[in-house]
Enzyme design. Structure first.
Site, PDB file in Angstrom:
ATOM      1  N   ASP A 179       1.278  -1.285  -0.398  1.00 57.77           N
ATOM      2  CA  ASP A 179       0.181  -0.130  -0.449  1.00 57.77           C
ATOM      3  C   ASP A 179       0.700   1.510  -0.246  1.00 57.77           C
ATOM      4  O   ASP A 179       1.783   0.851   0.074  1.00 57.77           O
ATOM      5  CB  ASP A 179      -0.673  -0.254   0.890  1.00 57.77           C
ATOM      6  N   HIS A 300       9.299  -8.386   0.219  1.00 61.19           N
ATOM      7  CA  HIS A 300       8.637  -7.539   0.209  1.00 61.19           C
ATOM      8  C   HIS A 300       9.354  -6.590   0.608  1.00 61.19           C
ATOM      9  O   HIS A 300      10.777  -6.659   1.568  1.00 61.19           O
ATOM     10  CB  HIS A 300       7.545  -6.742   1.180  1.00 61.19           C
TER      11      HIS A 300
END
Length: 337
Positions: A179, A300
């Site tokens: 996000d 990530h």
């Protein structure tokens, strides 16, 4: 015909019932359709231009919410069975239509309405049906209310920046993140990218640059990844907005839309290289036909410890170019400033 004051009163009651906290400020008569077009503002910030659509109030006292494309009232009347227009197209459906405004006497508010219309049109020729679904309209309403309650990133005009910079038919690489950055002035609508004037880069972006160096690319002297987007790399997050200082605060609300985008990309005949960084991105893998498309995974970029090392050593950038060349799709100049 009801008066302008009565139309504003009806619009105010509608906004109050919706729990929006907004108030009607002016009504302009649309003589072609015989309705009032009512603008609104946030009473807590009366001097601020409010990005938003408008309300239509009929002489029967009905209130309807519309967008700000030039033929929004036409489409509303069509949907109500009151117009002779052709049947299928919705307010957001034509990608190349101009963003002239509805009749509006407030030029400052007009600019805000134009910005909103552009910001809420992600690939309308491809996602047109999706944009008309109740869940998407509810999602946009939810984001509007969140912005009234506090800071939400990125700003409204950047919410769909990834789609505006990288057209559907040109996408050759998708980098899927989590996000937006949840601190002021960082989120730009492109995953992992920040404006050029951000001096200290976020951890995820520093790790991305370290991975680039390991793959033989020289990172630009800033964190703006717009050049990637202009080379047909879709920089997409699984959630497109976030509350200030609350990572993943809008993740659930965006899930259905993100899945629809991945599904549409998967329908492309020309192969795409999907780069899935982190668990939220990798959860979309079952939407991708790996017999036609390429999938590359890694931890990530904001990961720590062993996972951070694994991300930096994954060779993602070199591997993307290797697969693009195998597909005869050229490559990406990752280091371009």
């Amino acid at each position: 015909m009801i008066s302008a004051q009565a139309a504003k009163k009806q619009a105010s009651a509608y906004l109050r019932d919706e729990g929006s906290g907004l108030s009607a400020v002016h009504a302009s008569r649309d003589k072609k359709h015989g309705v009032w077009v009512v603008g609104y503002r946030d009473p807590k910030q009366p001097d601020e231009t409010l990005d938003g659509g408008a309300l239509v109030v009929t002489d029967e006292g009905e209130v309807h919410s519309i967008g700000s494309t030039p033929d929004a009232v036409d489409h509303l009347m069509e949907s109500l069975g009151r117009g002779p227009w052709g049947a299928e197209e919705g307010v957001w459906s034509r990608e190349d239509e101009s963003l002239a405004l509805l009749a509006d006497e407030d030029t400052e508010e007009a600019a805000g309405l134009v910005a909103l219309a552009a910001s809420r049109r992600p690939w309308p020729a491809v996602l047109g049906e999706e944009l008309e679904k109740p869940y998407f309209r509810e999602l946009m309403r939810f984001i509007d209310l969140e912005r009234l309650r506090g800071a939400v990133y990125p700003p409204p005009g950047d919410m769909f920046a990834a789609f505006h910079l990288t057209p559907y038919e040109k996408v050759k690489v998708v980098i899927l993140g989590q996000d937006p950055y949840h601190q002021p002035d960082h989120a730009s609508g492109l995953c992992f990218s920040v404006p050029r004037d951000i001096a200290r880069l976020p951890t995820s972006l520093r790790n991305i640059q370290a991975a680039m160096v390991r793959d033989g690319f020289t990172p630009p002297p800033h964190g703006d990844l717009t050049s990637w987007a202009r080379q047909d790399v879709l920089l997409l997050n699984t959630a497109l907005t976030v509350r200030d200082a609350e990572p993943n605060s809008h993740a659930k609300e965006w899930r259905e839309f993100t899945a629809a985008v991945i599904t549409k990309l998967n329908e492309r005949r020309r192969p795409i290289v999907f780069v899935l960084w982190g668990n939220p991105a990798q959860s979309t893998r079952d939407l991708i036909d790996e017999d036609r498309h390429e999938v590359i995974t890694a931890p990530h970029p904001s990961a720590r410890g062993l996972a951070q090392t694994q991300f930096r050593e994954a060779g993602t950038f070199a591997e993307v170019n290797r697969r693009l060349k195998a597909l005869d799709a050229g490559d990406v100049d990752w280091g371009i400033a």
